[in-house]
Design an enzyme around this catalytic site. Structure first.
Site: not given
Length: 324
Positions: A58, A62, A90, A189, A250
């Protein structure tokens, strides 16, 4: 040293002087053990917190979308300087700064004033994926750290889980990334957690219907209502983005989307676009294809607006530019 080695090193020196990224930027002389130092730093942090890989990814994302990939997201506020850490997307949302700071301290001991914080973040993102079971790839290096941050851009240009797909793809396109990159990078994700406020609106009276989002599997919606009850105090509760293999990198994320089990509306929205849905279906069936495209898109992401050559600097500490 034989003639071939001399020719190669002369070529490499010219390449680096011209400010181009290179797979062997630190390897031959300035910091040959860099990769192992970063790998150990990520692994050591993961021992204490299984969320570290998702946090580092992340941070990487960002940073790339704001000012180019220059380490600006790592900068702290000062009396005369506003960084990006307290931007809306953030603040209370991204973490992992201390992991990068700790790795930077180890790198400084081995190779002082040599490796930029943004290169460390790049390698850490790669190692976070690898150590979570995901693909490996070669990372071009030689970035320099930026001298400023952009709070306004961090507030407006970062893709949000509340954005519609058209807005997300437009924000990706603005930095040179296409729809395949959107779908591939969304696969990050497959690890990590999300706060309830990012998806809770899908569970109760979705768009005034009195029901949950029809694009969300009913059994999943029922389970999530227990985890995220319809009260304000549940907003910061955490839930797995991929409840099948939460901490394993995965292709289960894509299988979830095919089964209407994407946690975020922005994720499930990939199935609403025929071209994106086709890519999702391919990734859900062929993990190697996802791995290959993810590595390619991560490399593109890490090349956005980089600072090289004699521009920028190599920060001594990642949270502050050197002259402070």
């Amino acid at each position: 040293m034989n003639q071939k080695c001399i020719i190669f090193l002369v070529f490499l020196s010219l390449h680096l002087a011209n400010g181009q990224l290179n797979y062997y930027y630190y390897y031959y002389s300035s910091c040959p053990n860099l990769q192992m130092i970063v790998k150990y730093g990520v692994w050591d942090a993961m021992k204490n917190d299984s969320r570290v890989p998702a946090s580092i990814l992340r941070l990487h994302f960002h940073d790339c979308f704001v000012n180019g990939y220059d380490g600006s997201v790592l900068l702290d506020d000062t009396a005369t300087f506003k960084g990006e850490k307290n931007a809306g997307p953030n603040r209370n949302s991204i973490s992992g700064y201390e992991v990068i700071d700790n790795i930077k301290a180890d790198v400084e001991q081995a190779c002082p004033w040599t490796v930029s914080c943004v290169d460390i973040l790049t390698l850490a993102a790669q190692e976070a994926v690898v150590l979570s079971g995901g693909p490996n790839w070669m990372v071009p290096l030689g970035r320099r750290d930026g001298l400023t941050a952009n709070l306004k851009s961090a507030n407006t240009d970062l893709p949000s889980p509340l954005d519609p797909l058209a807005t997300i793809t437009a924000k990706f396109a603005a930095v040179g990334l296409n729809l395949r990159d959107v779908v591939a990078l969304s696969g990050a994700h497959t690890i990590g957690l999300a706060q309830c406020f990012t998806f809770k609106y899908r569970l109760f009276n979705f768009k005034g219907t009195g029901q949950h989002d029809p694009n969300l599997d009913t059994s999943l919606a029922t389970s999530l209502k227990t985890a995220c009850p319809n009260v304000d105090k549940s907003n910061t509760n955490l839930n797995s983005l991929d409840m099948v293999t939460t901490y394993t990198f995965d292709n289960a994320y894509y299988k979830n989307l095919v089964n209407n089990a994407g946690l975020l509306e922005s994720d499930q929205a990939l199935m609403s676009d025929p071209q994106a849905a086709s890519i999702v279906n391919d990734y859900s069936m062929y993990q190697y294809l996802f791995y290959n495209d993810f590595a390619t898109s991560m490399t593109k992401l890490g090349n956005i607006g980089v600072i090289t050559g004699l521009n920028g600097e190599v920060r001594k500490k990642c949270g502050v530019i050197n002259h402070y």
